[in-house]
Design a protein around this motif. Structure first.
Motif, PDB file in Angstrom:
ATOM      1  N   VAL A  83       0.861  -1.183   0.000  1.00 52.66           N
ATOM      2  CA  VAL A  83       0.000   0.000   0.000  1.00 52.66           C
ATOM      3  C   VAL A  83       0.895   1.230   0.000  1.00 52.66           C
ATOM      4  O   VAL A  83       1.760   1.381   0.861  1.00 52.66           O
ATOM      5  N   TYR A  84       0.663   2.105  -0.998  1.00 55.50           N
ATOM      6  CA  TYR A  84       1.391   3.361  -1.088  1.00 55.50           C
ATOM      7  C   TYR A  84       0.424   4.518  -0.919  1.00 55.50           C
ATOM      8  O   TYR A  84      -0.734   4.436  -1.327  1.00 55.50           O
ATOM      9  N   ASN A  85       0.934   5.583  -0.325  1.00 53.98           N
ATOM     10  CA  ASN A  85       0.190   6.834  -0.211  1.00 53.98           C
ATOM     11  C   ASN A  85       0.879   7.862  -1.090  1.00 53.98           C
ATOM     12  O   ASN A  85       2.085   8.062  -1.001  1.00 53.98           O
ATOM     13  N   PHE A  86       0.100   8.496  -1.960  1.00 50.42           N
ATOM     14  CA  PHE A  86       0.580   9.568  -2.818  1.00 50.42           C
ATOM     15  C   PHE A  86      -0.085  10.853  -2.357  1.00 50.42           C
ATOM     16  O   PHE A  86      -1.296  10.976  -2.405  1.00 50.42           O
ATOM     17  N   SER A  87       0.713  11.805  -1.921  1.00 49.95           N
ATOM     18  CA  SER A  87       0.185  13.081  -1.452  1.00 49.95           C
ATOM     19  C   SER A  87       0.551  14.166  -2.452  1.00 49.95           C
ATOM     20  O   SER A  87       1.721  14.334  -2.796  1.00 49.95           O
ATOM     21  N   LYS A  88      -0.470  14.888  -2.907  1.00 51.93           N
ATOM     22  CA  LYS A  88      -0.282  16.010  -3.829  1.00 51.93           C
ATOM     23  C   LYS A  88      -1.004  17.197  -3.217  1.00 51.93           C
ATOM     24  O   LYS A  88      -2.217  17.147  -3.026  1.00 51.93           O
ATOM     25  N   ASN A  89      -0.246  18.245  -2.880  1.00 51.53           N
ATOM     26  CA  ASN A  89      -0.815  19.446  -2.254  1.00 51.53           C
ATOM     27  C   ASN A  89      -1.656  19.087  -1.024  1.00 51.53           C
ATOM     28  O   ASN A  89      -2.778  19.554  -0.858  1.00 51.53           O
ATOM     29  N   ASN A  90      -1.115  18.208  -0.191  1.00 48.11           N
ATOM     30  CA  ASN A  90      -1.723  17.761   1.073  1.00 48.11           C
ATOM     31  C   ASN A  90      -3.016  16.979   0.891  1.00 48.11           C
ATOM     32  O   ASN A  90      -3.777  16.815   1.835  1.00 48.11           O
ATOM     33  N   ILE A  91      -3.300  16.486  -0.296  1.00 47.64           N
ATOM     34  CA  ILE A  91      -4.426  15.578  -0.527  1.00 47.64           C
ATOM     35  C   ILE A  91      -3.828  14.197  -0.744  1.00 47.64           C
ATOM     36  O   ILE A  91      -3.015  13.999  -1.649  1.00 47.64           O
ATOM     37  N   ILE A  92      -4.210  13.244   0.088  1.00 49.65           N
ATOM     38  CA  ILE A  92      -3.605  11.917   0.072  1.00 49.65           C
ATOM     39  C   ILE A  92      -4.483  10.937  -0.695  1.00 49.65           C
ATOM     40  O   ILE A  92      -5.686  10.846  -0.458  1.00 49.65           O
ATOM     41  N   ASN A  93      -3.869  10.230  -1.612  1.00 44.95           N
ATOM     42  CA  ASN A  93      -4.529   9.168  -2.364  1.00 44.95           C
ATOM     43  C   ASN A  93      -3.843   7.853  -2.003  1.00 44.95           C
ATOM     44  O   ASN A  93      -2.620   7.728  -2.116  1.00 44.95           O
ATOM     45  N   GLN A  94      -4.620   6.900  -1.551  1.00 43.50           N
ATOM     46  CA  GLN A  94      -4.055   5.600  -1.192  1.00 43.50           C
ATOM     47  C   GLN A  94      -4.159   4.659  -2.395  1.00 43.50           C
ATOM     48  O   GLN A  94      -5.224   4.526  -2.992  1.00 43.50           O
ATOM     49  N   PHE A  95      -3.048   4.024  -2.738  1.00 40.52           N
ATOM     50  CA  PHE A  95      -2.954   3.154  -3.902  1.00 40.52           C
ATOM     51  C   PHE A  95      -2.515   1.775  -3.419  1.00 40.52           C
ATOM     52  O   PHE A  95      -1.427   1.625  -2.868  1.00 40.52           O
ATOM     53  N   THR A  96      -3.367   0.775  -3.598  1.00 38.14           N
ATOM     54  CA  THR A  96      -3.108  -0.578  -3.112  1.00 38.14           C
ATOM     55  C   THR A  96      -2.776  -1.486  -4.291  1.00 38.14           C
ATOM     56  O   THR A  96      -3.495  -1.504  -5.291  1.00 38.14           O
ATOM     57  N   ILE A  97      -1.702  -2.249  -4.144  1.00 41.56           N
ATOM     58  CA  ILE A  97      -1.267  -3.183  -5.171  1.00 41.56           C
ATOM     59  C   ILE A  97      -1.275  -4.582  -4.556  1.00 41.56           C
ATOM     60  O   ILE A  97      -0.594  -4.823  -3.562  1.00 41.56           O
ATOM     61  N   GLN A  98      -2.060  -5.488  -5.147  1.00 42.64           N
ATOM     62  CA  GLN A  98      -2.115  -6.878  -4.689  1.00 42.64           C
ATOM     63  C   GLN A  98      -1.548  -7.769  -5.786  1.00 42.64           C
ATOM     64  O   GLN A  98      -1.746  -7.495  -6.969  1.00 42.64           O
ATOM     65  N   TYR A  99      -0.890  -8.871  -5.385  1.00 44.76           N
ATOM     66  CA  TYR A  99      -0.187  -9.710  -6.349  1.00 44.76           C
ATOM     67  C   TYR A  99       0.129 -11.057  -5.739  1.00 44.76           C
ATOM     68  O   TYR A  99       0.003 -11.266  -4.533  1.00 44.76           O
ATOM     69  N   SER A 123      -7.612   2.065  -5.795  1.00 48.72           N
ATOM     70  CA  SER A 123      -7.313   3.422  -5.361  1.00 48.72           C
ATOM     71  C   SER A 123      -8.559   4.039  -4.764  1.00 48.72           C
ATOM     72  O   SER A 123      -9.672   3.713  -5.174  1.00 48.72           O
ATOM     73  N   ASN A 124      -8.366   4.936  -3.777  1.00 46.37           N
ATOM     74  CA  ASN A 124      -9.526   5.647  -3.234  1.00 46.37           C
ATOM     75  C   ASN A 124      -9.871   6.878  -4.064  1.00 46.37           C
ATOM     76  O   ASN A 124     -10.815   7.598  -3.756  1.00 46.37           O
ATOM     77  N   ASN A 125      -9.121   7.120  -5.153  1.00 44.95           N
ATOM     78  CA  ASN A 125      -9.407   8.151  -6.165  1.00 44.95           C
ATOM     79  C   ASN A 125      -9.755   9.517  -5.582  1.00 44.95           C
ATOM     80  O   ASN A 125     -10.814  10.063  -5.845  1.00 44.95           O
ATOM     81  N   THR A 126      -8.841  10.078  -4.816  1.00 42.27           N
ATOM     82  CA  THR A 126      -9.041  11.454  -4.357  1.00 42.27           C
ATOM     83  C   THR A 126      -8.549  12.414  -5.434  1.00 42.27           C
ATOM     84  O   THR A 126      -9.351  13.023  -6.110  1.00 42.27           O
ATOM     85  N   TRP A 127      -7.253  12.531  -5.636  1.00 45.89           N
ATOM     86  CA  TRP A 127      -6.744  13.372  -6.713  1.00 45.89           C
ATOM     87  C   TRP A 127      -6.401  12.554  -7.958  1.00 45.89           C
ATOM     88  O   TRP A 127      -6.287  13.089  -9.047  1.00 45.89           O
ATOM     89  N   ILE A 128      -6.250  11.247  -7.792  1.00 44.40           N
ATOM     90  CA  ILE A 128      -6.089  10.358  -8.944  1.00 44.40           C
ATOM     91  C   ILE A 128      -7.493  10.038  -9.430  1.00 44.40           C
ATOM     92  O   ILE A 128      -8.301   9.458  -8.706  1.00 44.40           O
ATOM     93  N   THR A 129      -7.816  10.436 -10.650  1.00 44.01           N
ATOM     94  CA  THR A 129      -9.181  10.229 -11.153  1.00 44.01           C
ATOM     95  C   THR A 129      -9.377   8.854 -11.764  1.00 44.01           C
ATOM     96  O   THR A 129     -10.481   8.319 -11.739  1.00 44.01           O
ATOM     97  N   ASP A 130      -8.297   8.280 -12.318  1.00 39.70           N
ATOM     98  CA  ASP A 130      -8.418   6.976 -12.958  1.00 39.70           C
ATOM     99  C   ASP A 130      -7.025   6.390 -13.128  1.00 39.70           C
ATOM    100  O   ASP A 130      -6.023   7.096 -13.038  1.00 39.70           O
ATOM    101  N   PHE A 131      -6.969   5.107 -13.385  1.00 43.83           N
ATOM    102  CA  PHE A 131      -5.699   4.447 -13.684  1.00 43.83           C
ATOM    103  C   PHE A 131      -5.978   3.260 -14.581  1.00 43.83           C
ATOM    104  O   PHE A 131      -7.077   2.720 -14.603  1.00 43.83           O
ATOM    105  N   GLU A 132      -4.973   2.892 -15.357  1.00 42.95           N
ATOM    106  CA  GLU A 132      -5.081   1.749 -16.251  1.00 42.95           C
ATOM    107  C   GLU A 132      -3.880   0.845 -16.055  1.00 42.95           C
ATOM    108  O   GLU A 132      -2.759   1.247 -16.354  1.00 42.95           O
ATOM    109  N   PRO A 133      -4.108  -0.350 -15.582  1.00 42.48           N
ATOM    110  CA  PRO A 133      -2.993  -1.305 -15.571  1.00 42.48           C
ATOM    111  C   PRO A 133      -2.622  -1.674 -16.997  1.00 42.48           C
ATOM    112  O   PRO A 133      -3.479  -2.028 -17.802  1.00 42.48           O
TER     113      PRO A 133
END
Length: 150
Positions: A83-99, A123-133
């Motif tokens: 589990v990674y946390n990406f913070s952009k301008n104090n808004i945290i987006n949690q990104f979970t990778i399972q494998y 992803s909890n999609n706070t500032w990340i709107t979408d992602f594509e594996p």
């Protein structure tokens, strides 16, 4: 003649007792996950993330106040989730990778390589709107594995 024969025997035994040097030429062996950041409104355009802080759950930050369009992050080879946390301008987006983990023997000097199979992202999609594996297996570091839109 006897001295020459003894001398030659010692030289031959010396060379036969030497071990071959092993060097691992595949560096790094276990690949990192590569993320690329794109513009959500124009999905073909790379977009820099300003003031990005990244940290794994329970760990210190990896990048402090960086501005990046790509990111290499390690996955935990001792677990089946990172589990990674990406913070952009104090808004945290949690990104979970399972494998699932597959160990592949490389050589005596390199040891084993970890391949991450059946990779799933959430992803909890706070500032990340979408992602594509881009792939479901993380085996190499030659191209991005995930495109993140923001």
């Amino acid at each position: 003649m006897r001295k020459t024969l003894v001398f030659l025997s010692l030289i031959i035994l010396t060379f036969l007792s030497c071990e071959k040097d092993d060097f691992c030429t595949q560096n790094p062996v276990t690949p990192n996950l590569i993320l690329r950041f794109y513009d959500d409104s124009n999905r073909e355009t790379l977009k820099v993330v300003d003031n990005l802080y990244v940290w794994a759950e329970g760990k210190d930050s990896l990048f402090i106040n960086a501005s990046l369009d790509s990111l290499f992050i390690p996955l935990n080879s001792a677990a089946t989730e990172t589990v990674y946390n990406f913070s952009k301008n104090n808004i945290i987006n949690q990104f979970t990778i399972q494998y699932t983990i597959e160990n592949e023997y490389i050589s005596r000097s390199c040891g084993f390589k970890v391949i991450f199979n059946d990779v799933n992202f959430a992803s909890n999609n706070t500032w990340i709107t979408d992602f594509e594996p881009a792939t479901l297996t993380v085996e190499k570091q030659t191209e991005a594995h995930v495109q993140i839109y923001h």
